[in-house]
Design an enzyme around this catalytic site. Sequence first.
Site, PDB file in Angstrom:
ATOM      1  CG  ASP A  73      -1.813   1.165   1.538  1.00 39.18           C
ATOM      2  OD1 ASP A  73      -1.807   2.120   0.558  1.00 39.18           O
ATOM      3  OD2 ASP A  73      -2.602   1.327   2.077  1.00 39.18           O
ATOM      4  CB  VAL A  74       1.958   3.708  -2.700  1.00 35.42           C
ATOM      5  CG1 VAL A  74       2.530   2.619  -3.652  1.00 35.42           C
ATOM      6  CG2 VAL A  74       0.865   4.244  -3.109  1.00 35.42           C
ATOM      7  CE1 TYR A 111      -6.430   9.535 -12.145  1.00 33.74           C
ATOM      8  CE2 TYR A 111      -6.964  10.803 -13.851  1.00 33.74           C
ATOM      9  CZ  TYR A 111      -6.286  10.092 -13.315  1.00 33.74           C
ATOM     10  OH  TYR A 111      -5.327   9.081 -14.424  1.00 33.74           O
ATOM     11  CB  VAL A 112      -8.173  16.550 -12.931  1.00 29.38           C
ATOM     12  CG1 VAL A 112      -7.092  17.394 -13.803  1.00 29.38           C
ATOM     13  CG2 VAL A 112      -8.873  15.658 -13.926  1.00 29.38           C
TER      14      VAL A 112
END
Length: 254
Positions: free
Chosen positions: A65-66, A160-161
């Site tokens: 999990d980063v 997201y963007v």
Amino acid sequence: MASEVLTGKTAIITGSGQGIGSEFARSFAEAGAQVVVADLNEANAKNVATELCDGGGVALGVGVDVTDEGAVQSMLEAAVGEFGRIDVLVNGAAVFSSLIMRPFEEIDSAEWRTVMDVNVTGAFLCCQAVAPVMRRQQAGRIINISSATVLGGRPNYLHYVTSKAALVGMTRSLARELGSSGVTVNAIMPGSVETGIPRDSARPEAVEKTIASQSIPRRITSADICGSAVFLASDASRMITGQTVVVDGGTEFV
Ligand SMILES: NC(=O)c1ccc[n+]([C@@H]2O[C@H](COP(=O)([O-])OP(=O)(O)OC[C@H]3O[C@@H](n4cnc5c(N)ncnc54)[C@H](O)[C@@H]3O)[C@@H](O)[C@H]2O)c1
């Protein structure tokens, strides 16, 4: 480009259990790299690694999990333990295909924070983890997977963007911190890519519109993105840093 430009190099590719990341893993293995296939979905990561090994490549599948510093450190230790060095980090892990598109007023703060945590903080933590190894080697490549949505803006995807735009700033700034250690940091902005994984943003009408806006009017595949990643991971790109490569078929934003 010669076929085995990554021979002897070890690459960690996060988010490579499926989609574009798994295709990166295949192309890096084909180019001769030892690949650490890292993903939140450990079973997927191990399946991709097994596929690469069955095909004659060298790969290690790890669950990570980063967003979890301890897990990122364990991934690093597993990679160094197995292969002795880290030459390339591809930050591909993201909350993406599972997202539901919605007007920004309807994005709750918990979802906003999750997207930032995985897409931005996750990349930051992975960069922090590999940096000491790359500095010691006086060589390394970091490749951040941004998105061409940043260039045109895309409605109903604000978290997201925004997260993908943050990676461009991270790329530019980190390049300046790591350049004197022989480490390059670059970003790739893919256009809309067909990955075989269903997602809200790839409804047929949206896909049609996207293709019509491209200079090369056909669906972009994961394989279309790989050449840029292999190039940025290779010695051929050694004097390129802080840059963003757009792989979107020449999209016209009007
Ligand atoms: N597909 C596209 O059209 C497109 C376009 C531009 C950019 N991108 C970017 O390319 C990358 C890959 O896209 P994709 O379409 O394959 O996405 P995807 O959603 O299919 O895959 C993302 C992968 O990241 C993994 N992941 C999610 N959270 C994680 C975490 N906390 N720790 C570790 N792994 C985690 C998922 O398990 C999954 O395997 C992403 O960074 C995405 O933002 C994709």
